[in-house]
Design a protein around this motif. Structure first.
Motif, PDB file in Angstrom:
ATOM      1  N   VAL A 248     -54.150 -33.002  58.651  1.00  0.00           N
ATOM      2  CA  VAL A 248     -55.076 -33.852  57.910  1.00  0.00           C
ATOM      3  C   VAL A 248     -54.319 -34.866  57.064  1.00  0.00           C
ATOM      4  CG1 VAL A 248     -56.963 -33.873  56.215  1.00  0.00           C
ATOM      5  CG2 VAL A 248     -56.777 -31.993  57.859  1.00  0.00           C
ATOM      6  N   ARG A 249     -53.202 -34.459  56.508  1.00  0.00           N
ATOM      7  CA  ARG A 249     -52.410 -35.318  55.635  1.00  0.00           C
ATOM      8  C   ARG A 249     -50.947 -34.914  55.777  1.00  0.00           C
ATOM      9  NH1 ARG A 249     -54.365 -34.640  49.730  1.00  0.00           N
ATOM     10  NH2 ARG A 249     -56.134 -35.875  50.470  1.00  0.00           N
ATOM     11  N   GLU A 250     -50.046 -35.888  55.720  1.00  0.00           N
ATOM     12  CA  GLU A 250     -48.621 -35.600  55.872  1.00  0.00           C
ATOM     13  C   GLU A 250     -47.857 -35.892  54.584  1.00  0.00           C
ATOM     14  OE1 GLU A 250     -46.590 -36.842  59.387  1.00  0.00           O
ATOM     15  OE2 GLU A 250     -48.455 -36.958  60.551  1.00  0.00           O
ATOM     16  N   GLY A 251     -46.916 -35.013  54.266  1.00  0.00           N
ATOM     17  CA  GLY A 251     -46.070 -35.184  53.093  1.00  0.00           C
ATOM     18  C   GLY A 251     -44.759 -34.454  53.290  1.00  0.00           C
ATOM     19  N   ARG A 252     -43.887 -34.501  52.274  1.00  0.00           N
ATOM     20  CA  ARG A 252     -42.545 -33.967  52.436  1.00  0.00           C
ATOM     21  C   ARG A 252     -42.180 -32.880  51.423  1.00  0.00           C
ATOM     22  NH1 ARG A 252     -39.257 -36.691  55.713  1.00  0.00           N
ATOM     23  NH2 ARG A 252     -37.410 -35.972  54.570  1.00  0.00           N
ATOM     24  N   ARG A 253     -43.044 -32.533  50.512  1.00  0.00           N
ATOM     25  CA  ARG A 253     -42.678 -31.573  49.470  1.00  0.00           C
ATOM     26  C   ARG A 253     -43.395 -30.230  49.612  1.00  0.00           C
ATOM     27  NH1 ARG A 253     -39.359 -33.499  45.800  1.00  0.00           N
ATOM     28  NH2 ARG A 253     -39.146 -35.758  45.535  1.00  0.00           N
ATOM     29  N   GLY A 254     -43.857 -29.956  50.800  1.00  0.00           N
ATOM     30  CA  GLY A 254     -44.497 -28.677  51.034  1.00  0.00           C
ATOM     31  C   GLY A 254     -45.664 -28.818  51.983  1.00  0.00           C
ATOM     32  N   THR A 255     -46.196 -27.683  52.397  1.00  0.00           N
ATOM     33  CA  THR A 255     -47.309 -27.646  53.340  1.00  0.00           C
ATOM     34  C   THR A 255     -48.400 -26.754  52.782  1.00  0.00           C
ATOM     35  OG1 THR A 255     -45.802 -27.927  55.218  1.00  0.00           O
ATOM     36  CG2 THR A 255     -47.999 -27.052  55.694  1.00  0.00           C
ATOM     37  N   VAL A 256     -49.628 -27.252  52.784  1.00  0.00           N
ATOM     38  CA  VAL A 256     -50.782 -26.466  52.352  1.00  0.00           C
ATOM     39  C   VAL A 256     -51.704 -26.298  53.545  1.00  0.00           C
ATOM     40  CG1 VAL A 256     -52.695 -26.268  50.731  1.00  0.00           C
ATOM     41  CG2 VAL A 256     -50.585 -27.424  50.026  1.00  0.00           C
ATOM     42  N   VAL A 257     -51.991 -25.060  53.900  1.00  0.00           N
ATOM     43  CA  VAL A 257     -52.914 -24.751  54.996  1.00  0.00           C
ATOM     44  C   VAL A 257     -54.269 -24.407  54.390  1.00  0.00           C
ATOM     45  CG1 VAL A 257     -53.382 -23.284  56.989  1.00  0.00           C
ATOM     46  CG2 VAL A 257     -51.015 -23.877  56.402  1.00  0.00           C
TER      47      VAL A 257
ATOM     48  N   GLU B  35     -54.725 -34.248  45.957  1.00  0.00           N
ATOM     49  CA  GLU B  35     -54.781 -35.717  45.894  1.00  0.00           C
ATOM     50  C   GLU B  35     -53.602 -36.253  45.088  1.00  0.00           C
ATOM     51  OE1 GLU B  35     -56.012 -39.404  46.820  1.00  0.00           O
ATOM     52  OE2 GLU B  35     -57.011 -37.560  47.495  1.00  0.00           O
ATOM     53  N   GLY B  36     -52.851 -37.175  45.699  1.00  0.00           N
ATOM     54  CA  GLY B  36     -51.705 -37.765  45.025  1.00  0.00           C
ATOM     55  C   GLY B  36     -50.421 -36.966  45.128  1.00  0.00           C
TER      56      GLY B  36
ATOM     57  N   ASP C 150     -47.305 -35.235  47.288  1.00  0.00           N
ATOM     58  CA  ASP C 150     -46.564 -35.533  48.515  1.00  0.00           C
ATOM     59  C   ASP C 150     -46.440 -34.260  49.354  1.00  0.00           C
ATOM     60  OD1 ASP C 150     -45.043 -36.750  50.459  1.00  0.00           O
ATOM     61  OD2 ASP C 150     -43.176 -36.731  49.278  1.00  0.00           O
ATOM     62  N   VAL C 151     -47.578 -33.784  49.863  1.00  0.00           N
ATOM     63  CA  VAL C 151     -47.598 -32.557  50.648  1.00  0.00           C
ATOM     64  C   VAL C 151     -48.358 -32.788  51.946  1.00  0.00           C
ATOM     65  CG1 VAL C 151     -47.485 -31.065  48.610  1.00  0.00           C
ATOM     66  CG2 VAL C 151     -49.714 -31.683  49.565  1.00  0.00           C
ATOM     67  N   SER C 152     -48.029 -31.991  52.950  1.00  0.00           N
ATOM     68  CA  SER C 152     -48.811 -31.970  54.183  1.00  0.00           C
ATOM     69  C   SER C 152     -49.980 -31.008  54.008  1.00  0.00           C
ATOM     70  CB  SER C 152     -47.950 -31.520  55.366  1.00  0.00           C
ATOM     71  OG  SER C 152     -46.948 -32.469  55.663  1.00  0.00           O
ATOM     72  N   VAL C 153     -51.132 -31.395  54.550  1.00  0.00           N
ATOM     73  CA  VAL C 153     -52.298 -30.515  54.553  1.00  0.00           C
ATOM     74  C   VAL C 153     -52.679 -30.245  55.995  1.00  0.00           C
ATOM     75  CG1 VAL C 153     -54.716 -30.228  53.910  1.00  0.00           C
ATOM     76  CG2 VAL C 153     -53.136 -31.345  52.323  1.00  0.00           C
ATOM     77  N   LEU C 154     -52.680 -28.980  56.370  1.00  0.00           N
ATOM     78  CA  LEU C 154     -53.129 -28.555  57.689  1.00  0.00           C
ATOM     79  C   LEU C 154     -54.494 -27.909  57.554  1.00  0.00           C
ATOM     80  CD1 LEU C 154     -49.908 -26.848  59.148  1.00  0.00           C
ATOM     81  CD2 LEU C 154     -50.501 -29.283  59.073  1.00  0.00           C
ATOM     82  N   TYR C 155     -55.302 -28.050  58.600  1.00  0.00           N
ATOM     83  CA  TYR C 155     -56.649 -27.467  58.581  1.00  0.00           C
ATOM     84  C   TYR C 155     -56.770 -26.453  59.707  1.00  0.00           C
ATOM     85  CZ  TYR C 155     -61.755 -27.135  58.725  1.00  0.00           C
ATOM     86  OH  TYR C 155     -63.053 -26.667  58.723  1.00  0.00           O
TER      87      TYR C 155
END
Length: 320
Positions: free
Chosen positions: A191-200, A214-215, A217-222
């Motif tokens: 859903v969203r890409e970032g470099r400081r971690g991943t939230v599922v 929001e705001g 720098d993390v990736s969000v997976l669904y």
């Protein structure tokens, strides 16, 4: 917007007319909604009353004859109360079926702890061969149900009153980094890409996770399907996929936000990342019983699963 349970009743009633091997077994819950279907298909819509062990046994018996049973009631009465029958009548006998629950972890707080089932997915995790779907929107619930009806395996579809504002496509392809928006009923979508971690974010937790991150720098997976667990998708998001450079890519810090017992999927995540230095934080429903009825939103906040609580715990865990 209709609820996931409303959609389940409507679509299943339609599928009964299209699929002659399909059957529905009820334990009073949703019996009124299925009344027209029962009149049209009295031999394939069965209400056993408030007898949950019989509910599972009847469904498995139908599966032994070659039928595709959909077995439905509240999660606490579908998985927890008749767990021995789920283990033996479906698992030991090697037959398939679809368990469709309602009530989630605390959709009806006034029903008290007897009607709450935050441990359902963790309990099914002790059994072999179960696919577990956790839709976050009625459209997703419909797509996952239609897919399950076409199979012969053992499937659990966990429905809730909590839902995301928008549905996301559900299909058979697996999402990957670099293909934002791709989805899969067997994989996590990016859903969203970032470099400081991943939230599922699992199922109906996505909206709160997006607000909480929001705001950042993390990736969000669904995830709408949590079993089988998409180990490859998580590794890609954590920078451990094929072709990843050592020391490059996103941080291998992972937060899993689930609408049921906290930590249910942390073992699966740890196994997926076992060859990579990593940390995993499992957020979800706590083990302490909240004895005030309240409302569903109050239970979310009490477990730290609202946007504010999630942001506090996610930012406290991930590197600045």
């Amino acid at each position: 917007m209709d609820t996931m349970r409303d959609r389940f009743i409507a679509i299943t009633s339609q599928l009964l007319a299209e699929e002659p091997r399909l059957a529905v077994v009820l334990a009073d819950i949703s019996a009124d909604g299925f009344a027209p279907a029962r009149r049209a298909h009295p031999d394939r819509v069965i209400n056993v009353g408030i007898r949950e062990q019989l509910l599972i046994g009847a469904g498995a018996g139908m599966a032994l004859t070659g039928m595709r049973p959909i077995v439905h009631t509240f999660a606490s009465f579908l998985v927890e109360r008749p767990f021995e029958q789920v283990k033996l009548d479906f698992g030991h006998q090697g037959v398939g079926g679809i368990l469709v629950s309602a009530g989630g972890s605390y959709d009806w707080p006034a029903g008290g702890f007897t009607h709450m089932a935050p441990g359902d997915v963790a309990l099914l995790d002790t059994l072999e061969g179960w696919t577990v779907h956790v839709p976050g929107h009625p459209d997703e619930a419909e797509a996952l149900l239609r897919e399950a009806v076409d199979g012969d395996d053992r499937v659990y579809v966990r429905l809730s009153l909590q839902a995301n504002r928008e549905a996301r496509p559900v299909g058979r392809s697996t999402g990957s980094m670099g293909s934002t928006g791709s989805t899969g009923s067997t994989g996590f979508s990016v859903v969203r890409e970032g470099r400081r971690g991943t939230v599922v974010a699992v199922g109906p937790m996505l909206d709160n996770v997006l607000a909480a991150t929001e705001g950042l720098d993390v990736s969000v997976l669904y995830a709408t399907t949590v079993r089988p667990f998409d180990a490859a998708g998580l590794r890609r998001a954590a920078g451990a996929g094929p072709g990843a450079d050592a020391g490059a890519g996103p941080s291998a810090d992972v937060v899993i936000v689930e609408p049921y017992l906290a930590g249910t999927s942390t073992a699966a995540a740890n196994e997926a990342l076992m060859e990579l230095p990593h940390r995993v934080l499992g957020l979800g429903v706590g083990r302490a019983e909240l004895r005030r009825y309240g409302q569903m939103e109050e239970h979310l906040a009490a477990h730290g699963l609202d946007a504010r609580g999630l942001r506090e715990r996610i930012t406290g865990f991930l590197p600045a």
